[in-house]
Design a protein around this motif. Structure first.
Motif, short mmCIF file in Angstrom:
data_model
loop_
_atom_site.label_atom_id
_atom_site.label_comp_id
_atom_site.label_asym_id
_atom_site.label_seq_id
_atom_site.Cartn_x
_atom_site.Cartn_y
_atom_site.Cartn_z
N VAL A 148 54.13 87.60 37.27
CA VAL A 148 53.68 88.25 38.51
C VAL A 148 54.86 88.26 39.47
O VAL A 148 55.44 87.22 39.77
CB VAL A 148 52.49 87.49 39.13
CG1 VAL A 148 52.05 88.17 40.43
CG2 VAL A 148 51.32 87.44 38.15
N TRP A 149 55.23 89.45 39.93
CA TRP A 149 56.45 89.64 40.73
C TRP A 149 56.14 90.50 41.94
O TRP A 149 55.43 91.51 41.83
CB TRP A 149 57.52 90.29 39.85
CG TRP A 149 58.74 90.80 40.56
CD1 TRP A 149 59.69 90.07 41.20
CD2 TRP A 149 59.13 92.18 40.69
NE1 TRP A 149 60.65 90.90 41.72
CE2 TRP A 149 60.34 92.20 41.42
CE3 TRP A 149 58.59 93.39 40.25
CZ2 TRP A 149 61.01 93.37 41.73
CZ3 TRP A 149 59.25 94.57 40.55
CH2 TRP A 149 60.45 94.56 41.28
N THR A 150 56.65 90.10 43.10
CA THR A 150 56.55 90.99 44.26
C THR A 150 57.77 91.90 44.26
O THR A 150 58.91 91.41 44.11
CB THR A 150 56.43 90.22 45.58
OG1 THR A 150 56.10 91.15 46.63
CG2 THR A 150 57.70 89.49 45.94
N PRO A 151 57.60 93.20 44.36
CA PRO A 151 58.75 94.12 44.33
C PRO A 151 59.51 94.07 45.66
O PRO A 151 59.41 94.95 46.51
CB PRO A 151 58.10 95.48 44.08
CG PRO A 151 56.70 95.33 44.54
CD PRO A 151 56.32 93.91 44.39
N GLY A 152 60.24 92.98 45.81
CA GLY A 152 61.01 92.72 47.01
C GLY A 152 61.58 91.32 46.89
O GLY A 152 61.95 90.89 45.81
N ALA A 153 61.64 90.58 48.01
CA ALA A 153 62.15 89.21 47.99
C ALA A 153 61.64 88.49 49.23
O ALA A 153 60.93 89.08 50.06
CB ALA A 153 63.67 89.22 47.96
N ASN A 154 61.99 87.19 49.32
CA ASN A 154 61.56 86.36 50.45
C ASN A 154 60.03 86.36 50.55
O ASN A 154 59.37 86.01 49.60
CB ASN A 154 62.24 86.82 51.74
CG ASN A 154 63.76 86.80 51.61
OD1 ASN A 154 64.31 85.95 50.92
ND2 ASN A 154 64.43 87.75 52.23
N TYR A 155 59.47 86.78 51.67
CA TYR A 155 58.01 86.92 51.72
C TYR A 155 57.60 88.17 50.94
O TYR A 155 58.36 89.13 50.82
CB TYR A 155 57.51 86.98 53.16
CG TYR A 155 57.35 85.61 53.77
CD1 TYR A 155 56.21 84.85 53.54
CD2 TYR A 155 58.37 85.06 54.54
CE1 TYR A 155 56.06 83.58 54.07
CE2 TYR A 155 58.24 83.78 55.07
CZ TYR A 155 57.08 83.05 54.83
OH TYR A 155 56.96 81.78 55.34
#
Length: 298
Positions: free
Chosen positions: A68-75
């Motif tokens: 599971v990955w957020t397409p971005g970084a940090n928050y």
């Protein structure tokens, strides 16, 4: 000079120096992008990681397969909409969501919206009934060094939202709730159909007598208007009801797709007698009359 005096003088000199704004350089800088479609605003806020020479991104320690990955970084990247929309045909109520993807080596990925918007990128959310989940198809596209969300296509009722990073892109179709109904029942359209000849407002208008009529027809469920002689810019346009006996022209492109509704730039207001359209008036965005016309007798 005594030590206390020297210290005090140094502090005063430092206080006199211009203060620099607090800066913080991040590997993944914060960004945002938004698009408004027919009054619906869709906004993405995210941090932008860079490829930085890495040959592989997916299927590595950075982003593992089935992770599971957020397409971005940090928050976590967030998506916010002020009205209900649909993404790839799936209903998304208005609100703010964190955005996640389950990445896979083959087959579709899973796109996830979680109502808990403020999550750190490592706090991968478990699957819950409150989430919106559906399959998306990653594609290969031009190389993008910095992860980018964009809206490359916009129409009167939809837009395309795309996430691009390295040579991977994930497109999503965003559809909004239309504020106006283009189609009109035949029984509602019938009173307005006919030819309306303009009344010269001045002697100069009378001398021109070129743009002398508006012809109103009903075709394929849409009330349409066309000036006689035809206006090269407006051509044949939709008459979209915005109030009782009041319509706004909707313009079509060369492909026959509606691309603009001239509200309030130009308003067509009909007068009805015994239920039948007998006259009309054109008004501009300053509510100034641009022409009056009466229906031709049959």
């Amino acid at each position: 000079m005594s030590a206390p005096f020297r210290i005090t003088t140094a502090l005063l000199m430092l206080a006199a120096l211009p203060s620099a704004p607090l800066a913080q350089i991040r590997a993944s800088e914060l960004a945002s992008v938004s698009q408004t479609v027919d009054g619906t605003r869709i906004a993405i806020e995210y941090s932008r990681p860079r490829v930085r020479g890495r040959t592989e991104l997916f299927g590595t320690k950075l982003i593992g397969w089935n992770e599971v990955w957020t397409p971005g970084a940090n928050y976590a990247t967030t998506l916010e909409t002020n009205r209900d929309i649909s993404l790839n045909g799936h209903a998304v109520p208005k609100g703010k969501y964190s955005v996640w993807m389950v990445v896979r080596k083959s087959g579709p990925w899973t796109f996830v919206l979680d109502p808990r918007a403020k999550l750190f990128h490592m706090a991968h959310p478990d699957s819950t009934s409150a989430q919106i989940r559906f399959d998306v198809r990653p594609e290969t596209g031009p190389f993008t060094e910095v992860l980018t969300w964009s809206f490359p296509e916009v129409s009167v009722s939809s837009t395309t939202l795309v996430m691009s990073w390295a040579t991977t892109r994930v497109p999503l179709t965003v559809a909004v709730q239309p504020s106006l109904a283009v189609q009109l029942p035949a029984s509602d359209a019938a009173p307005y159909v006919g030819r309306y000849s303009f009344i010269p407002m001045t002697a100069a208008d009378s001398a021109k007598s070129k743009q002398d009529a508006l012809v109103v027809t009903y075709e394929k469920g849409i009330l349409r208007g066309q000036f006689d002689p035809i206006d090269d810019y407006m051509k044949k346009f939709a008459l979209i009801r915005i109030g009782p006996d009041t319509f706004a022209p909707g313009l079509y492109d060369e492909k026959g797709e509606l691309y603009e509704v001239l509200r309030p730039d130009l308003i067509v207001e009909f007068t009805r007698t015994s239920g039948r359209g007998t006259a009309l008036e054109l008004r501009d965005d300053q509510d100034k009359s641009q022409g009056r016309a009466v229906r031709d007798p049959k």
